[in-house]
Design a protein around this motif. Structure first.
Motif, PDB file in Angstrom:
ATOM      1  N   CYS A  31     -11.403  -7.099  -9.000  1.00 55.13           N
ATOM      2  CA  CYS A  31     -10.967  -6.754  -7.645  1.00 55.13           C
ATOM      3  C   CYS A  31      -9.450  -6.539  -7.596  1.00 55.13           C
ATOM      4  CB  CYS A  31     -11.371  -7.856  -6.669  1.00 55.13           C
ATOM      5  SG  CYS A  31     -13.031  -7.650  -5.984  1.00 55.13           S
ATOM      6  N   GLU A  32      -8.725  -7.435  -8.243  1.00 56.34           N
ATOM      7  CA  GLU A  32      -7.269  -7.326  -8.254  1.00 56.34           C
ATOM      8  C   GLU A  32      -6.829  -6.001  -8.871  1.00 56.34           C
ATOM      9  OE1 GLU A  32      -3.524 -10.234  -9.324  1.00 56.34           O
ATOM     10  OE2 GLU A  32      -5.181 -10.125 -10.761  1.00 56.34           O
ATOM     11  N   LYS A  33      -7.494  -5.610  -9.942  1.00 56.92           N
ATOM     12  CA  LYS A  33      -7.169  -4.353 -10.610  1.00 56.92           C
ATOM     13  C   LYS A  33      -7.451  -3.155  -9.705  1.00 56.92           C
ATOM     14  CE  LYS A  33      -8.244  -1.675 -14.785  1.00 56.92           C
ATOM     15  NZ  LYS A  33      -9.064  -1.634 -16.037  1.00 56.92           N
ATOM     16  N   ILE A  34      -8.611  -3.191  -9.046  1.00 56.54           N
ATOM     17  CA  ILE A  34      -9.012  -2.094  -8.161  1.00 56.54           C
ATOM     18  C   ILE A  34      -8.046  -1.949  -6.984  1.00 56.54           C
ATOM     19  CG2 ILE A  34     -10.768  -1.360  -6.498  1.00 56.54           C
ATOM     20  CD1 ILE A  34     -11.570  -0.811  -9.336  1.00 56.54           C
ATOM     21  N   VAL A  35      -7.739  -3.071  -6.333  1.00 59.51           N
ATOM     22  CA  VAL A  35      -6.868  -3.050  -5.154  1.00 59.51           C
ATOM     23  C   VAL A  35      -5.455  -2.632  -5.517  1.00 59.51           C
ATOM     24  CG1 VAL A  35      -5.849  -4.454  -3.321  1.00 59.51           C
ATOM     25  CG2 VAL A  35      -8.247  -4.778  -3.930  1.00 59.51           C
ATOM     26  N   LYS A  36      -4.923  -3.194  -6.587  1.00 57.67           N
ATOM     27  CA  LYS A  36      -3.551  -2.867  -6.998  1.00 57.67           C
ATOM     28  C   LYS A  36      -3.432  -1.394  -7.399  1.00 57.67           C
ATOM     29  CE  LYS A  36      -1.603  -7.287  -8.481  1.00 57.67           C
ATOM     30  NZ  LYS A  36      -1.013  -8.034  -9.629  1.00 57.67           N
ATOM     31  N   LYS A  37      -4.444  -0.882  -8.072  1.00 59.04           N
ATOM     32  CA  LYS A  37      -4.422   0.528  -8.488  1.00 59.04           C
ATOM     33  C   LYS A  37      -4.382   1.443  -7.269  1.00 59.04           C
ATOM     34  CE  LYS A  37      -7.039   3.990 -11.108  1.00 59.04           C
ATOM     35  NZ  LYS A  37      -8.275   4.253 -11.908  1.00 59.04           N
ATOM     36  N   TRP A  38      -5.230   1.134  -6.269  1.00 59.22           N
ATOM     37  CA  TRP A  38      -5.250   1.955  -5.053  1.00 59.22           C
ATOM     38  C   TRP A  38      -3.925   1.829  -4.296  1.00 59.22           C
ATOM     39  CZ3 TRP A  38      -4.611   0.344  -0.008  1.00 59.22           C
ATOM     40  CH2 TRP A  38      -4.797   1.335   0.961  1.00 59.22           C
ATOM     41  N   ALA A  39      -3.435   0.603  -4.159  1.00 60.45           N
ATOM     42  CA  ALA A  39      -2.199   0.374  -3.401  1.00 60.45           C
ATOM     43  C   ALA A  39      -1.014   1.052  -4.079  1.00 60.45           C
ATOM     44  CB  ALA A  39      -1.939  -1.123  -3.269  1.00 60.45           C
ATOM     45  N   ARG A 258     -11.913  -2.381   0.208  1.00 60.63           N
ATOM     46  CA  ARG A 258     -12.057  -3.187   1.422  1.00 60.63           C
ATOM     47  C   ARG A 258     -12.852  -4.467   1.159  1.00 60.63           C
ATOM     48  NH1 ARG A 258     -14.689   0.001   3.946  1.00 60.63           N
ATOM     49  NH2 ARG A 258     -16.735  -0.960   4.254  1.00 60.63           N
ATOM     50  N   HIS A 259     -13.942  -4.351   0.443  1.00 62.88           N
ATOM     51  CA  HIS A 259     -14.772  -5.512   0.173  1.00 62.88           C
ATOM     52  C   HIS A 259     -14.056  -6.524  -0.717  1.00 62.88           C
ATOM     53  CE1 HIS A 259     -18.554  -2.932   1.129  1.00 62.88           C
ATOM     54  NE2 HIS A 259     -18.079  -3.537   2.209  1.00 62.88           N
ATOM     55  N   CYS A 260     -13.250  -6.042  -1.640  1.00 62.41           N
ATOM     56  CA  CYS A 260     -12.476  -6.962  -2.478  1.00 62.41           C
ATOM     57  C   CYS A 260     -11.464  -7.737  -1.647  1.00 62.41           C
ATOM     58  CB  CYS A 260     -11.761  -6.179  -3.588  1.00 62.41           C
ATOM     59  SG  CYS A 260     -12.811  -5.743  -4.997  1.00 62.41           S
ATOM     60  N   VAL A 261     -10.824  -7.043  -0.714  1.00 56.77           N
ATOM     61  CA  VAL A 261      -9.836  -7.696   0.151  1.00 56.77           C
ATOM     62  C   VAL A 261     -10.517  -8.695   1.083  1.00 56.77           C
ATOM     63  CG1 VAL A 261      -8.190  -7.305   2.032  1.00 56.77           C
ATOM     64  CG2 VAL A 261      -8.181  -5.803   0.039  1.00 56.77           C
ATOM     65  N   GLN A 262     -11.695  -8.343   1.571  1.00 54.55           N
ATOM     66  CA  GLN A 262     -12.432  -9.259   2.443  1.00 54.55           C
ATOM     67  C   GLN A 262     -12.913 -10.494   1.677  1.00 54.55           C
ATOM     68  OE1 GLN A 262     -15.339  -6.410   3.742  1.00 54.55           O
ATOM     69  NE2 GLN A 262     -14.262  -5.937   5.646  1.00 54.55           N
ATOM     70  N   LYS A 263     -13.192 -10.327   0.403  1.00 55.67           N
ATOM     71  CA  LYS A 263     -13.672 -11.439  -0.420  1.00 55.67           C
ATOM     72  C   LYS A 263     -12.535 -12.339  -0.893  1.00 55.67           C
ATOM     73  CE  LYS A 263     -16.871 -12.371  -4.220  1.00 55.67           C
ATOM     74  NZ  LYS A 263     -17.767 -11.758  -5.241  1.00 55.67           N
ATOM     75  N   LYS A 265      -8.826 -13.078   0.070  1.00 57.48           N
ATOM     76  CA  LYS A 265      -7.816 -12.900   1.119  1.00 57.48           C
ATOM     77  C   LYS A 265      -6.434 -12.583   0.564  1.00 57.48           C
ATOM     78  CE  LYS A 265      -6.751 -15.060   5.571  1.00 57.48           C
ATOM     79  NZ  LYS A 265      -6.996 -16.260   6.411  1.00 57.48           N
ATOM     80  N   ILE A 266      -6.102 -13.136  -0.606  1.00 56.83           N
ATOM     81  CA  ILE A 266      -4.774 -12.964  -1.174  1.00 56.83           C
ATOM     82  C   ILE A 266      -4.478 -11.499  -1.515  1.00 56.83           C
ATOM     83  CG2 ILE A 266      -5.503 -13.345  -3.577  1.00 56.83           C
ATOM     84  CD1 ILE A 266      -2.888 -14.874  -3.998  1.00 56.83           C
ATOM     85  N   GLY A 268      -5.149  -9.007   0.294  1.00 58.50           N
ATOM     86  CA  GLY A 268      -4.851  -8.257   1.510  1.00 58.50           C
ATOM     87  C   GLY A 268      -3.400  -7.831   1.624  1.00 58.50           C
ATOM     88  N   GLU A 269      -2.501  -8.554   0.965  1.00 63.66           N
ATOM     89  CA  GLU A 269      -1.077  -8.221   1.031  1.00 63.66           C
ATOM     90  C   GLU A 269      -0.804  -6.811   0.511  1.00 63.66           C
ATOM     91  OE1 GLU A 269       2.860  -8.505   1.906  1.00 63.66           O
ATOM     92  OE2 GLU A 269       1.257  -9.902   2.458  1.00 63.66           O
ATOM     93  N   HIS A 270      -1.566  -6.382  -0.482  1.00 63.20           N
ATOM     94  CA  HIS A 270      -1.372  -5.031  -1.036  1.00 63.20           C
ATOM     95  C   HIS A 270      -1.751  -3.962  -0.014  1.00 63.20           C
ATOM     96  CE1 HIS A 270      -0.663  -6.828  -4.947  1.00 63.20           C
ATOM     97  NE2 HIS A 270      -1.818  -7.475  -4.868  1.00 63.20           N
ATOM     98  N   VAL A 271      -2.858  -4.188   0.696  1.00 62.27           N
ATOM     99  CA  VAL A 271      -3.295  -3.247   1.732  1.00 62.27           C
ATOM    100  C   VAL A 271      -2.302  -3.244   2.892  1.00 62.27           C
ATOM    101  CG1 VAL A 271      -5.094  -2.735   3.428  1.00 62.27           C
ATOM    102  CG2 VAL A 271      -5.717  -3.449   1.116  1.00 62.27           C
ATOM    103  N   LEU A 272      -1.791  -4.418   3.229  1.00 60.60           N
ATOM    104  CA  LEU A 272      -0.820  -4.541   4.313  1.00 60.60           C
ATOM    105  C   LEU A 272       0.430  -3.713   4.031  1.00 60.60           C
ATOM    106  CD1 LEU A 272      -0.031  -5.883   6.999  1.00 60.60           C
ATOM    107  CD2 LEU A 272       0.861  -7.813   5.671  1.00 60.60           C
ATOM    108  N   GLN A 273       0.900  -3.738   2.797  1.00 59.87           N
ATOM    109  CA  GLN A 273       2.088  -2.968   2.431  1.00 59.87           C
ATOM    110  C   GLN A 273       1.842  -1.469   2.589  1.00 59.87           C
ATOM    111  OE1 GLN A 273       5.054  -4.317   2.006  1.00 59.87           O
ATOM    112  NE2 GLN A 273       3.986  -6.268   2.390  1.00 59.87           N
ATOM    113  N   VAL A 274       0.648  -1.038   2.253  1.00 57.13           N
ATOM    114  CA  VAL A 274       0.309   0.386   2.420  1.00 57.13           C
ATOM    115  C   VAL A 274       0.280   0.746   3.899  1.00 57.13           C
ATOM    116  CG1 VAL A 274      -1.472   2.151   2.080  1.00 57.13           C
ATOM    117  CG2 VAL A 274      -0.982   0.498   0.254  1.00 57.13           C
ATOM    118  N   ALA A 275      -0.333  -0.117   4.721  1.00 61.87           N
ATOM    119  CA  ALA A 275      -0.410   0.145   6.158  1.00 61.87           C
ATOM    120  C   ALA A 275       0.981   0.208   6.779  1.00 61.87           C
ATOM    121  CB  ALA A 275      -1.253  -0.937   6.843  1.00 61.87           C
TER     122      ALA A 275
END
Length: 481
Positions: A31-39, A258-263, A265-266, A268-275
């Motif tokens: 999940c961390e890899k997926i989220v960080k790559k997208w962010a 999204r599901h990784c961030v929901q699972k 919580k930590i 979420g900071e990467h998505v927040l920075q993008v937003a």
């Protein structure tokens, strides 16, 4: 080899612990890899220059329950002709942006919509709201719309009729729009189930006087916020929408991120920075709570530039072309499509009454001052029709009735749960408040200059004078210092 039974049991427990922990660790790493790559990819996107200058297309990213409907009816439909509005603005994208020469796109779609639009030619605006209030409002509106179906004898009849009903004039039903196409049927099913239970028991007795906790009538708020549907659609909805990660996203990887961030919580900071980056690049960011200031700023930051562009266009096309376009203009008494997202004819009629408010003297030139005047009249009318519709709907689930006063009596435990579940939205809202404060200061400085120019234009009647002076003052193509 002999081993002490106690030691053997200890070894077995340790192995079982490692076996159970390993998948969790691997899942988090994935999940961390997926989220960080997208962010990282999103943050690396090059920002378009001149973000404070209105471009060819205005994309209003409408976060639900932020008051965006009033901006659409009472601002944007006064500024843009019907012919300039993109097809099916509140539906899924059904036009080719490269071929459609529209100037206004208003939709609940998230930021991933930008992947379908010419980014260098598109300006984005949005409005954010205090996350706790937005959750309350989302819950209340879901109940309000679902309650309208209680006129039917059973859920089957209501569902069948909902599939048949479609607004007149090519409008769009609430049930076709994200997120209501998920939230309303969910709440409708719940309302019918509770009504059937009351009939089976032969009693309409309600234990609680708290409308947010009348389990005999409607799903209590504390149950609503903990349901998987709310987790996926409601909580942190503004952050996911601005980032482009809702369950309505055009991004292929959105659901997994999204599901990784929901699972976890930590993450979420990467998505927040993008937003936050998305907000930084927008032409305008309003706040629901600062209604008057937001409306004034919208008129001066966005409205002034739309008017300036229209003046420049009209001066080149001459009076004949201008007169022809006014006949189909949204500033006239033309019928609007059903952007109140309702499914009944009476609701459609109420929407038309509020939406067709127009400037006194249609042939007069639009100005920021006139825009604000017509906005105040329009919003007053719109709010009255919305209040009547709300009252009518909630009568069907009496004695449940929601009010701001009732919200104050909701337990602090539930409020804290909402805050915790919307931690990203709370941070994004604080960030939006900072952006708003900066924009508001700039807008107030421009306001005085704009009013002076409007007076000059009205007294002199010269488009050339307007273009010359406004160009010097920075109203056309202005940039925030």
């Amino acid at each position: 080899m002999w081993m002490d039974p106690t030691m053997r049991l200890t070894m077995i427990l340790m192995l079982l612990g490692l076996a159970s922990a390993s998948p969790m660790k691997n899942d988090f790493s994935h999940c961390e890899k997926i989220v960080k790559k997208w962010a990282f990819a999103s943050l690396e996107e090059e920002a378009t220059k001149g973000k404070h200058t209105l471009r060819d297309l205005l994309f209003f990213l409408h976060v639900p329950r932020t008051g965006g409907r009033t901006y659409f009816h009472c601002f944007l439909r006064k500024l843009y002709h019907n012919s300039q509005e993109c097809p099916r603005s509140y539906d899924k994208l059904r036009f080719d942006p490269s071929k459609q020469k529209c100037k206004l796109l208003v939709t609940h779609d998230d930021y991933s919509m930008m992947s379908k639009l010419p980014k260098e030619k598109t300006s984005v605006v949005t409005i954010l709201r205090n996350p706790v209030d937005r959750v309350f409002s989302t819950y209340e509106f879901s109940v309000e719309v679902a309650a309208r179906f209680l006129v039917h004898p059973n859920l089957t009849s209501a569902t069948r009729m909902a599939g048949r009903l479609r607004p007149r004039n090519g409008g769009v039903s609430t049930l076709d729009i994200w997120p209501w196409k998920y939230l309303v049927p969910w709440m409708r099913e719940d309302l019918f189930a509770r009504r059937d239970t009351r009939k089976f028991r032969g009693s309409n007795h309600v234990k609680s006087k708290d409308p947010y906790n009348m389990e005999e009538i409607v799903m209590p708020l504390h149950e609503y916020i903990m349901d998987p549907v709310a987790y996926d659609i409601v909580h942190n909805g503004a952050t996911f929408q601005v980032a482009g990660l809702t369950n309505n996203s055009y991004y292929v990887e959105s659901h997994e991120v999204r599901h990784c961030v929901q699972k976890y919580k930590i993450l979420g900071e990467h998505v927040l920075q993008v937003a936050k980056k998305r907000l930084d690049e927008m032409l305008y960011v309003g706040l629901t709570e600062d209604h008057r200031e937001s409306a004034t700023m919208f008129a001066n930051v966005v409205g002034a530039q739309v008017i300036s562009q229209a003046l420049a266009l009209n001066s080149s096309e001459e009076t004949a072309a201008d007169s022809k376009s006014e006949q189909s203009s949204s500033i006239s008494d033309s019928e609007p499509e059903n952007d109140d997202h309702q499914v009944s004819d009476s609701d459609q009629k109420a929407s038309e009454i509020a939406s067709t408010e127009n400037l006194e003297g249609k042939k007069e030139r639009m100005t920021v001052k006139k825009l604000m005047t017509t906005y105040e009249d329009c919003i007053s009318s719109l709010r009255k029709t919305q209040a009547r519709r709300r009252t009518s709907s909630l009568k069907r689930i009496a004695p449940a009735n929601f009010s701001k006063e009732d919200r104050l009596h909701v337990s602090e435990v539930v409020i804290e749960q909402i805050r915790s579940l919307n931690n990203l939205d709370l941070e994004l809202y604080k960030y939006a408040q900072d952006i708003f404060a900066t924009q508001h200061k700039y807008s107030m400085q421009k306001l005085a200059s704009t009013e002076v120019l409007e007076d000059l234009f009205n007294n002199s009647g010269g488009i050339t004078l307007w273009k010359a002076v406004s160009s010097v003052m920075g109203i056309v193509g202005s940039k925030v210092a």
